[in-house]
Scaffold this motif. Structure first.
Motif, PDB file in Angstrom:
ATOM      1  N   SER A 129       3.891   1.484  -1.184  1.00 13.36           N
ATOM      2  CA  SER A 129       4.539   1.572  -2.495  1.00 13.36           C
ATOM      3  C   SER A 129       3.621   2.250  -3.507  1.00 13.36           C
ATOM      4  O   SER A 129       4.079   3.030  -4.347  1.00 13.36           O
ATOM      5  N   ARG A 130       2.332   1.972  -3.426  1.00 12.04           N
ATOM      6  CA  ARG A 130       1.380   2.619  -4.353  1.00 12.04           C
ATOM      7  C   ARG A 130       1.320   4.126  -4.131  1.00 12.04           C
ATOM      8  O   ARG A 130       0.929   4.874  -5.037  1.00 12.04           O
ATOM      9  N   ALA A 168       0.829  -1.208   0.000  1.00  9.78           N
ATOM     10  CA  ALA A 168       0.000   0.000   0.000  1.00  9.78           C
ATOM     11  C   ALA A 168       0.864   1.258   0.000  1.00  9.78           C
ATOM     12  O   ALA A 168       0.566   2.238  -0.694  1.00  9.78           O
TER      13      ALA A 168
END
Length: 350
Positions: free
Chosen positions: A241-242, A239
């Motif tokens: 990284s997004r 999450a």
């Protein structure tokens, strides 16, 4: 030449014969497995050498804490000498008038190693595995930016968990929402002083603090500080990284259990040299806490630089935090946090 116990002891005898400092120093206990640690060394902390069949020598500080692996005779002798002068420096520093053991311990080790082998003194000052060039002195107040909170953080003040995030175009607000922040308070730009002012005068401040958190950006890093989260989102690398996060540093304190941990995640992977959770209490002044030559060796070097630059810092936590600041650029806005102008919010109702 493959190293054996006999060849190591003979090389140590030659080294000790050339230095008055090592006259009475014993070569570390050796064995063929880390499981033999307790039998050969006793209480954890002392250096134990394990000789592999391929000639590799591994150093241990407990049955489960390997600190280096070397196939070079000079490196093994260096680590043995480092251990020997450590005990001598502790003895001398404890009897040093006016300064005490803390101020003289690390510089004393460095000077003794200089006297045995100048290259070993340089190696010790670098904190690295070999002849790594020492880091440059920081040249500033060590208690600014991050280390100012090291003392209070031992009591989980201001918060139990301090998390830092770095990446391209990251937003502290978006990270706070991921963690479960109240969207209305995020949109309103709520400050910590606003939350304190809205509290019921009869309410326990600790209860209020447990239901809220602080966040913001300082330098290259966004940060979130909290006691607990309702969302379970913390540590969700996918999450984060997004949201553009490529690096995460988490410091966690539990004063009641004397557990203080450091976690570093880069590109979704734990940077820990396969050692699992890293506790800050492993750090002992004058001894590098992480695997020598490993992925966290840059922190070993930063810690050694902090020790040499700031012998006046009696708190090992302050030294450690200052090293994190130097190595990674971690910092927190001291005035905003202390005056309550830092961004804050409560957790969204579930």
């Amino acid at each position: 030449m493959q190293m054996t116990e006999d060849s190591l002891r003979r090389a140590w005898h030659r080294t000790a014969a050339g230095s008055d400092l090592l006259d009475d120093a014993m070569f570390p206990a050796t064995g063929t497995s880390g499981d033999q640690y307790a039998q050969r060394v006793g209480d954890p902390g002392g250096l134990f050498l394990v000789l592999d069949t391929d000639g590799t020598v591994r150093g241990y500080r407990s049955p489960h804490q390997e600190i280096f692996a070397a196939q070079d005779l000079d490196q093994v002798l260096y680590f043995a000498a480092e251990e020997a002068v450590r005990h001598l420096a502790e003895y001398i520093a404890a009897r040093s008038p006016g300064h005490g053991p803390v101020a003289n311990l690390v510089t004393g080790q460095a000077e003794m190693l200089d006297g045995i082998n100048p290259a070993w003194g340089r190696r010790f000052r670098s904190g690295g595995m070999d002849a790594t060039k020492p880091a440059r002195p920081c040249g500033r107040d060590p208690l600014e930016r991050l280390a100012w909170l090291a003392h209070s953080w031992r009591d989980q003040d201001p918060y139990t968990n301090l998390e830092f995030f770095r990446g391209e175009g990251i937003s502290a607000e978006r990270i706070a929402l991921l963690y479960g922040a109240d969207p209305e308070q995020i949109a309103a730009g709520t400050r910590l002083s606003d939350l304190r002012g809205a509290d019921d005068p009869g309410r326990d401040p600790w209860e209020s603090a447990w239901e809220s958190f602080c966040f913001g950006q300082s330098g290259e890093w966004a940060f979130v500080m909290y006691h607990d989260t309702p969302s379970g989102a913390e540590g969700d690398s996918a999450a984060l990284s997004r949201l553009g996060v490529t690096e995460t540093v988490r410091l966690s304190a539990c004063a009641a259990k004397a557990i203080y941990t450091f976690t570093y995640i880069r590109d979704g992977r734990l940077v820990a040299d396969d050692r699992g959770s890293l506790e800050l209490i492993w750090y002992d002044r004058g001894r590098t806490p992480y695997y020598r030559g490993g992925r966290l060796d840059f922190l070993n070097q930063a810690i050694r630089r902090a020790e040499l630059d700031h012998p006046e810092l009696t708190s090992t936590f302050a030294l450690y935090f200052h090293a994190l600041d130097d190595a990674l650029g971690l910092q927190l806005p001291q005035r905003d946090i202390q005056e309550g102008t830092v961004r804050a919010a409560r957790w969204a109702p579930r």
